[in-house]
Motif scaffolding. Structure first.
Motif, PDB file in Angstrom:
ATOM      1  N   ASP A 130      16.656  36.981  -2.023  1.00 18.27           N
ATOM      2  CA  ASP A 130      17.845  36.399  -2.668  1.00 18.27           C
ATOM      3  C   ASP A 130      18.694  35.677  -1.617  1.00 18.27           C
ATOM      4  O   ASP A 130      19.408  36.316  -0.833  1.00 18.27           O
ATOM      5  CB  ASP A 130      18.652  37.526  -3.327  1.00 18.27           C
ATOM      6  N   PRO A 131      18.632  34.338  -1.571  1.00 14.93           N
ATOM      7  CA  PRO A 131      19.329  33.570  -0.530  1.00 14.93           C
ATOM      8  C   PRO A 131      20.836  33.842  -0.515  1.00 14.93           C
ATOM      9  O   PRO A 131      21.449  33.855   0.559  1.00 14.93           O
ATOM     10  CB  PRO A 131      19.056  32.105  -0.895  1.00 14.93           C
ATOM     11  N   ASP A 132      21.437  34.073  -1.687  1.00 11.40           N
ATOM     12  CA  ASP A 132      22.887  34.320  -1.738  1.00 11.40           C
ATOM     13  C   ASP A 132      23.248  35.633  -1.041  1.00 11.40           C
ATOM     14  O   ASP A 132      24.226  35.714  -0.293  1.00 11.40           O
ATOM     15  CB  ASP A 132      23.384  34.348  -3.195  1.00 11.40           C
ATOM     16  N   GLN A 133      22.444  36.660  -1.310  1.00 14.45           N
ATOM     17  CA  GLN A 133      22.707  37.947  -0.666  1.00 14.45           C
ATOM     18  C   GLN A 133      22.526  37.857   0.856  1.00 14.45           C
ATOM     19  O   GLN A 133      23.336  38.396   1.610  1.00 14.45           O
ATOM     20  CB  GLN A 133      21.764  39.031  -1.223  1.00 14.45           C
ATOM     21  N   ILE A 134      21.488  37.146   1.274  1.00  9.96           N
ATOM     22  CA  ILE A 134      21.234  36.986   2.715  1.00  9.96           C
ATOM     23  C   ILE A 134      22.388  36.211   3.356  1.00  9.96           C
ATOM     24  O   ILE A 134      22.910  36.593   4.409  1.00  9.96           O
ATOM     25  CB  ILE A 134      19.884  36.261   2.964  1.00  9.96           C
ATOM     26  N   GLN A 135      22.784  35.142   2.697  1.00  6.30           N
ATOM     27  CA  GLN A 135      23.869  34.302   3.232  1.00  6.30           C
ATOM     28  C   GLN A 135      25.158  35.109   3.412  1.00  6.30           C
ATOM     29  O   GLN A 135      25.857  34.985   4.424  1.00  6.30           O
ATOM     30  CB  GLN A 135      24.120  33.119   2.271  1.00  6.30           C
ATOM     31  N   ALA A 136      25.449  35.964   2.455  1.00  5.04           N
ATOM     32  CA  ALA A 136      26.694  36.749   2.492  1.00  5.04           C
ATOM     33  C   ALA A 136      26.694  37.768   3.634  1.00  5.04           C
ATOM     34  O   ALA A 136      27.755  38.207   4.075  1.00  5.04           O
ATOM     35  CB  ALA A 136      26.890  37.463   1.153  1.00  5.04           C
ATOM     36  N   ALA A 137      25.493  38.134   4.105  1.00  2.73           N
ATOM     37  CA  ALA A 137      25.404  39.162   5.160  1.00  2.73           C
ATOM     38  C   ALA A 137      25.086  38.574   6.541  1.00  2.73           C
ATOM     39  O   ALA A 137      24.836  39.318   7.490  1.00  2.73           O
ATOM     40  CB  ALA A 137      24.336  40.191   4.776  1.00  2.73           C
ATOM     41  N   MET A 138      25.106  37.248   6.650  1.00  8.13           N
ATOM     42  CA  MET A 138      24.773  36.598   7.931  1.00  8.13           C
ATOM     43  C   MET A 138      25.675  37.089   9.055  1.00  8.13           C
ATOM     44  O   MET A 138      26.877  37.314   8.860  1.00  8.13           O
ATOM     45  CB  MET A 138      24.937  35.078   7.809  1.00  8.13           C
ATOM     46  N   ASN A 139      25.084  37.257  10.232  1.00  5.73           N
ATOM     47  CA  ASN A 139      25.824  37.619  11.453  1.00  5.73           C
ATOM     48  C   ASN A 139      26.612  38.926  11.342  1.00  5.73           C
ATOM     49  O   ASN A 139      27.711  39.037  11.888  1.00  5.73           O
ATOM     50  CB  ASN A 139      26.792  36.483  11.849  1.00  5.73           C
ATOM     51  N   THR A 140      26.061  39.911  10.635  1.00  8.09           N
ATOM     52  CA  THR A 140      26.810  41.165  10.458  1.00  8.09           C
ATOM     53  C   THR A 140      26.150  42.377  11.112  1.00  8.09           C
ATOM     54  O   THR A 140      26.770  43.430  11.222  1.00  8.09           O
ATOM     55  CB  THR A 140      26.990  41.497   8.961  1.00  8.09           C
ATOM     56  N   MET A 141      24.892  42.255  11.553  1.00  6.43           N
ATOM     57  CA  MET A 141      24.158  43.451  11.995  1.00  6.43           C
ATOM     58  C   MET A 141      23.956  43.476  13.514  1.00  6.43           C
ATOM     59  O   MET A 141      23.647  42.471  14.132  1.00  6.43           O
ATOM     60  CB  MET A 141      22.809  43.529  11.280  1.00  6.43           C
ATOM     61  N   ASP A 142      24.120  44.667  14.088  1.00  8.20           N
ATOM     62  CA  ASP A 142      23.909  44.843  15.533  1.00  8.20           C
ATOM     63  C   ASP A 142      22.424  44.908  15.867  1.00  8.20           C
ATOM     64  O   ASP A 142      21.997  44.499  16.952  1.00  8.20           O
ATOM     65  CB  ASP A 142      24.579  46.135  16.005  1.00  8.20           C
ATOM     66  N   GLY A 143      21.651  45.446  14.950  1.00  6.61           N
ATOM     67  CA  GLY A 143      20.211  45.562  15.172  1.00  6.61           C
ATOM     68  C   GLY A 143      19.498  45.763  13.856  1.00  6.61           C
ATOM     69  O   GLY A 143      20.098  46.191  12.868  1.00  6.61           O
ATOM     70  N   ILE A 144      18.217  45.407  13.840  1.00  2.26           N
ATOM     71  CA  ILE A 144      17.397  45.582  12.647  1.00  2.26           C
ATOM     72  C   ILE A 144      16.093  46.252  13.051  1.00  2.26           C
ATOM     73  O   ILE A 144      15.438  45.839  14.008  1.00  2.26           O
ATOM     74  CB  ILE A 144      17.087  44.223  11.967  1.00  2.26           C
ATOM     75  N   ILE A 145      15.722  47.315  12.329  1.00  2.40           N
ATOM     76  CA  ILE A 145      14.426  47.966  12.514  1.00  2.40           C
ATOM     77  C   ILE A 145      13.519  47.457  11.399  1.00  2.40           C
ATOM     78  O   ILE A 145      13.765  47.725  10.218  1.00  2.40           O
ATOM     79  CB  ILE A 145      14.546  49.510  12.434  1.00  2.40           C
ATOM     80  N   ASP A 146      12.492  46.691  11.777  1.00  2.00           N
ATOM     81  CA  ASP A 146      11.600  46.060  10.799  1.00  2.00           C
ATOM     82  C   ASP A 146      10.315  46.876  10.707  1.00  2.00           C
ATOM     83  O   ASP A 146       9.503  46.877  11.628  1.00  2.00           O
ATOM     84  CB  ASP A 146      11.301  44.621  11.234  1.00  2.00           C
ATOM     85  N   THR A 147      10.148  47.578   9.580  1.00  2.00           N
ATOM     86  CA  THR A 147       9.010  48.490   9.429  1.00  2.00           C
ATOM     87  C   THR A 147       7.855  47.874   8.639  1.00  2.00           C
ATOM     88  O   THR A 147       6.855  48.544   8.383  1.00  2.00           O
ATOM     89  CB  THR A 147       9.453  49.783   8.700  1.00  2.00           C
ATOM     90  N   VAL A 148       7.984  46.621   8.258  1.00  2.00           N
ATOM     91  CA  VAL A 148       7.002  46.008   7.351  1.00  2.00           C
ATOM     92  C   VAL A 148       5.731  45.613   8.101  1.00  2.00           C
ATOM     93  O   VAL A 148       5.798  44.936   9.125  1.00  2.00           O
ATOM     94  CB  VAL A 148       7.615  44.773   6.647  1.00  2.00           C
TER      95      VAL A 148
END
Length: 363
Positions: free
Chosen positions: A238-256
């Motif tokens: 969902d591009p809108d949800q992603i856009q709203a959360a841009m530049n907010t996270m210190d780190g991401i753990i990608d388990t995929v």
């Protein structure tokens, strides 16, 4: 020279389930384990988790499987014998063995308690031990390992729901610690809500972080927020949800572990943030460099953890009541469990009740 059959290779008789070829079909298997050496711990296996690696290995998806192959590297049970030089555990203690059973013990990684990054690290199964014999995993009645690779389970840690922490738990705990994300107030994204992801959410929350689960499945929202205690849920498509959360996270753990786009994830990171890959897609991902340069962002990898940190992780989990969400199955259900795992039809980890169900499958 005639090859010694598996049941005659060592003095201690053992019984488990093995795959004989790339079909991955598991069936009863007689083999043997070495005698308990001076620094060895032997234990009766009570439970063993089923990891995605087990599925890949029995089907030779990675191209380096030897058969017969007994999988299992989330192995827990009760100590039955210890060598004369063992001082870490005693008979009757509850213990576990995770993804490795050996290393060189002399390289820089080993000296820094990072046996997992030793070039000569020996995997728990589908590998050759120091003595030149083949290693068999935890879908079996007995296990023996050097005490360095034995994890002591605190009394309040349930063996069945604690078993998957030996792989899934340390795989997410280690990067959270190493990349400075194990602190109150950090905002951590967790991509994928499977065996690794659901445990990552629990550890991140226990560290006091704010957690956002990022998933392609909107149906997992309630599970993430209500059951696992995540703070936010993002649908990655969902591009809108992603856009709203841009530049907010210190780190991401990608388990995929499937091929997926990295660009949206990099956008979610604050400047100087880190995207840590712990899932292993079978094809290379496309890595856009501009977002890395513009935000001094990092893409990193992390693989399990050293033995000292694995013990620390189990102790932390016991203290904070962290376990995996499991479905306990009997030994004779294992092939069905593998079929379901291939379709991601499990919440979130299968664990085989070896202690109560293996013996009944002896031919």
């Amino acid at each position: 020279m005639a090859k010694v059959p598996p049941e005659g290779e060592h003095p201690v008789k053992a019984f488990g389930w093995a795959a004989r070829d790339q079909s991955g079909h598991l069936s009863p298997f007689n083999f043997s384990r070495r005698e308990t050496g001076d620094e060895d711990v032997r234990f009766k296996v009570l439970y063993c988790g089923i990891c995605h690696s087990d599925l890949h290995s029995i089907k030779n998806d990675w191209g380096f499987s030897f058969y017969p192959l007994v999988p299992g590297h989330e192995i827990v049970g009760e100590v039955t014998e210890v060598g004369s030089k063992v001082n870490k555990v005693k008979v009757g203690d509850k213990v576990g063995v995770g993804c490795m059973v050996g290393a060189c013990h002399s390289c820089d990684s080993c000296k820094n308690d990072l046996e997992n990054y030793c070039p000569k690290m020996i995997l728990t199964y589908n590998s050759i031990y120091h003595d030149g014999t083949f290693n068999y995993g935890g879908y079996s009645d007995t296990m023996v390992a050097n005490e360095r690779y034995i994890v002591h389970f605190p009394e309040n840690m349930p063996l069945d729901a604690g078993a998957p922490l030996l792989c899934a738990g340390i795989t997410v705990y280690s990067p959270l610690k190493y990349f400075g994300l194990a602190q109150p107030g950090k905002h951590i994204g967790v991509v994928g809500l499977g065996g690794l992801g659901h445990v990552a959410v629990k550890f991140a929350k226990a560290f006091g972080a704010k957690v956002t689960v990022i998933s392609t499945s909107p149906s997992k929202k309630d599970e993430a927020l209500e059951h696992l205690g995540a703070d936010f849920f993002l649908v990655s498509r969902d591009p809108d949800q992603i856009q709203a959360a841009m530049n907010t996270m210190d780190g991401i753990i990608d388990t995929v572990s499937a091929v997926h786009p990295v660009l949206p994830l990099l956008g979610l990171l604050k400047s100087h943030g880190t995207l840590v890959m712990v899932g292993a897609p079978d094809k290379p991902l496309e890595l856009p460099v501009s977002p890395l340069i513009l935000g001094r962002k990092m893409v990193a990898g992390s693989g399990i953890g050293g033995m000292k940190e694995t013990q620390e992780m189990i102790d932390f989990a016991a203290k904070h009541g962290i376990t995996a969400d499991i479905e306990v199955v009997s030994m004779d259900y294992v092939n069905t469990a593998m079929e379901r795992l291939a379709k991601n039809d499990v919440r979130y980890r299968f664990v085989i009740d070896i202690g109560n169900t293996l013996a009944a499958t002896k031919p």
